[in-house]
Design an enzyme around this catalytic site. Sequence first.
Site, PDB file in Angstrom:
ATOM      1  N   PRO A  59      48.708  36.578  23.993  1.00  0.00           N
ATOM      2  CA  PRO A  59      48.804  35.380  23.215  1.00  0.00           C
ATOM      3  C   PRO A  59      50.170  35.206  22.476  1.00  0.00           C
ATOM      4  CG  PRO A  59      46.753  36.635  22.698  1.00  0.00           C
ATOM      5  CD  PRO A  59      47.645  37.487  23.591  1.00  0.00           C
ATOM      6  N   GLU A  60      50.748  33.931  22.666  1.00  0.00           N
ATOM      7  CA  GLU A  60      52.106  33.547  22.286  1.00  0.00           C
ATOM      8  C   GLU A  60      52.007  32.743  21.145  1.00  0.00           C
ATOM      9  OE1 GLU A  60      54.801  35.663  22.928  1.00  0.00           O
ATOM     10  OE2 GLU A  60      54.178  36.542  24.966  1.00  0.00           O
TER      11      GLU A  60
END
Length: 271
Positions: A2-3
């Site tokens: 997850p960014e």
Amino acid sequence: MPELPEVETTCRGLAPHLEGQRVRSVVVRQPRLRWPVDPDFAKHIKNANILKLERRAKYLLVHTDRGCAIWHLGMSGSLRLVEKGESPEKHDHVDWRLDSGLILRYRDPRRFGALLWTAADPLVHDLLSHLGPEPLSEDFSVDYLFTSSRKRKQSVKTFIMDGRIVVGVGNIYASESLFLAGIRPDREAGSISKARYLRLVEAIKQVLSRAIAQGGTTLRDFIGGDGKPGYFAQELNVYGRAGAPCPSCGSPVRDMVLGQRSTFFCARCQR
């Protein structure tokens, strides 16, 4: 992993269902995450009222009238809302039961995420206090980035991926932004002109904004779904496309390793 856009979409998806709710109880099935969950975490947050959700870098901040929970999704973590009768599975490590009857459930197969608690301002927490500006804020400007780059000998890609310079420009988004700006990722950060940094700042904002907008179409999936926004369906210009034709000039996309990360670029379009 997850960014920033994934965490932003998580925040936007959960906020309407968490803000104004009270945490009735907490179950921590697996406290051994990246850092151990505080044994008193459940006591801290039980019966707390959730005031606001916000994102800082890749951290999700859950502000309550007692303090703030700091959540990091790590490599494989996700948050979703489930009905109270839904049994937890193997990698479902934390549950928050809300007044609404729903449960906020944290799943993390690799356990690289974290759940921390602070009674102080979370922005002065050791994990957050050193971070650079948000890339979509006014603080992230060409003047700021150009000044910060002077005398820097590292590659421009590793420079913009440094969270002390700017937060949330992960590997995919760095490659895509440099392509749009026409800058080779291995160029020395301190050698790039201000005019080219202007294009890079604009490209970073464009790429991240587009990713967030695409993730926004999956907000409904945070209730009863898998909690994972589907960004990677987006069409990428260079990332992961080594050997494929550049969408601008048709030359084969190349790859290299910078800062131990795979990097993709077009040698003709990026100088």
